[in-house]
Design a protein around this motif. Structure first.
Motif: not given
Length: 465
Positions: A27, A53, A76, A101, A174, A292, A312, A329
């Motif tokens: 992450f 990510n 991503s 995400q 993550n 994260n 993060n 995550s």
């Protein structure tokens, strides 16, 4: 007991060839497989489809593979400040699929769990909805999303044993354990490699069944993408610009801190929202949630304890406190999607009078990616926006309808700008609650294109703590 150890990174990646699909854990720069990325650059494999990510920075992580033109397609959620990623995306050199995400995490989890599809509210009413099946459950709309799988999953852990059991450190969980389950071949690089029986079974976070190869890496630099700490004024100074009217960005954060109640679980977005943590009242208990994989916040007690595994990307430096917790995550977005977050504070490029928000791209000019924002605005109980009232070219950002691609619809409840505090009414329109000292109601009317509802006795914003 089977032994999955390979001699080195070269042996681990020997059958990674041109054109394969690879998942990369990490992450930002936290928990990325540094040794493996270096070896893939040396191997000069190309035409890769990479699921990650984001893509590191211009000069570290997957950003280096982008520079070398080794990646054909990126899947991503976030482009961030990676200028090479953004340049290739905008120029059409790189094929890019941007995914919210939480959806990205769940698609990977689903791939590893043998679940071909699921429904999520993230992206409803936005361009993410295009071409997807839309279905309503209990009065709310959801999009159907499909699983993600890969030829290889390349991940990084702190400790591992010869059977492939892994322990991650800090927020380096993550995407790593999720991706391990979704690769046909999962390759784990670890900082410490021990014999079977050495690890406490209660501490193992990924069982060895998901790992086919493991090797001990070396020379980890663990770079920090962006570090912000509460005891420093440096980042506040970076956010401050010459301003002649209204309150400062720091004061916007101060005012928003008043909205946070005792016992709240709060998610802070990038930019001005990051500063809100600096102004939380010591009389209340607040837990900050980071996408994260961390609940709980506090500055490191001393410089030596700062570690990239706890950082993060784009947010404040955070460390473990009593009562804090770490997770992957997918678990993070379970909290968000399941409406367990009391308040989300985000930045925005535009907000409409019906509460729509746009904050992730300007077509043909700038694309940062939606990151976790679409998940947050689709499920948060309360959303406050911290933003400038006017764009850099002097245009209103509070509009009848957003002109930029939407992040979410009918979701914003309150807005704090340098000029005013406004409530988005359920029936539509911006209700002026407070105005900045020295700013006239007439001026706020002039620079607000959306419908403004005004009480002529609107008080000034005050800072009484």
């Amino acid at each position: 007991m089977m032994n999955k150890v390979v001699e080195n990174v070269q042996k681990a990646l020997q059958d990674v060839t041109d054109g394969v699909v690879i998942m990369f854990g990490g992450f930002g720069l936290c928990g990325i497989p540094e040794n493996s990325i270096t070896e893939l650059i040396a191997k000069k494999v190309k035409n890769l489809t990479c699921i990650s990510n984001n893509a590191g920075t211009d000069n570290f992580g997957l950003g280096l593979m982008l520079k070398n033109k080794q990646i054909k397609k990126m899947i991503s959620s976030y482009v961030g400040e990676n200028q090479e990623f953004e340049r290739q995306l905008l120029s059409g050199v790189l094929e890019v699929e941007l995914i919210p995400q939480g959806t990205l995490a769940e698609r990977i989890r689903a791939g590893g769990a043998g679940i071909p599809a699921f429904f999520t509210p993230a992206g409803v009413g936005t361009e993410i909805e295009n071409g997807k099946q839309l279905q309503e459950f209990e009065g709310k709309k959801y999009l159907m999303e499909s699983w993600l799988k890969a030829d290889f999953a390349i991940i990084k852990a702190w400790k591992g044993d010869t059977a492939g059991n892994l322990i991650f450190r800090g927020t380096a969980q993550n995407f790593n354990p999720l991706m391990a389950t979704a690769g046909k071949i999962t390759i784990a690089e670890v900082e410490e490699l021990v014999e079977v029986g050495t690890l406490n079974p209660n501490e193992v976070q990924l069982p060895g069944i998901y790992v086919q190869r493991i090797f001990k890496g070396s020379q980890y630099t663990k770079k920090i993408e962006q570090r912000m700490v509460t005891e420093q004024n440096r980042n506040e100074q970076n956010l401050e610009k010459l301003q002649t009217l209204g309150i400062s960005k720091k004061q916007i954060a101060q005012r928003i801190a008043k909205e946070i109640k005792d016992g709240y679980y709060v998610n802070l977005g990038i930019g001005i929202p990051t500063l809100v943590a600096n102004y939380l009242s010591p009389q209340i208990n607040v837990v900050l949630q980071s996408e994260n994989g961390l609940l709980g916040i506090g500055p490191f007690p001393n410089e030596s304890e700062i570690d990239a595994d706890f950082i993060n990307a784009g947010k404040q430096t955070i460390t473990l406190q009593k009562g804090a917790s770490l997770f992957n995550s997918a678990e993070s977005f379970n909290m968000i999607r399941g409406e367990h977050i009391d308040l989300t504070i985000l930045g925005a490029m535009e907000v409409s009078e019906s509460g729509d928000i746009a904050n992730w791209k300007i077509p043909y000019k700038m694309v940062k990616g939606m990151g976790g924002a679409m998940d947050l605005v689709a499920s948060a109980k309360n959303i406050i926006v911290a933003m400038q009232h006017l764009s850099k070219d002097g245009k209103s950002k509070l509009l009848p309808e957003c002109t930029l691609p939407l992040t979410g619809i009918n979701c914003v409840k309150k807005i704090v700008t340098e000029l005013a505090v406004l409530e988005v009414l359920p029936e539509g329109g911006f209700k002026l609650l407070e105005k900045a000292p020295g700013v006239s109601i007439e001026y706020i009317k002039e620079v607000t294109l959306g419908r403004l509802i005004v009480d002529e006795h609107t008080p000034d914003i005050t800072f009484d703590f």
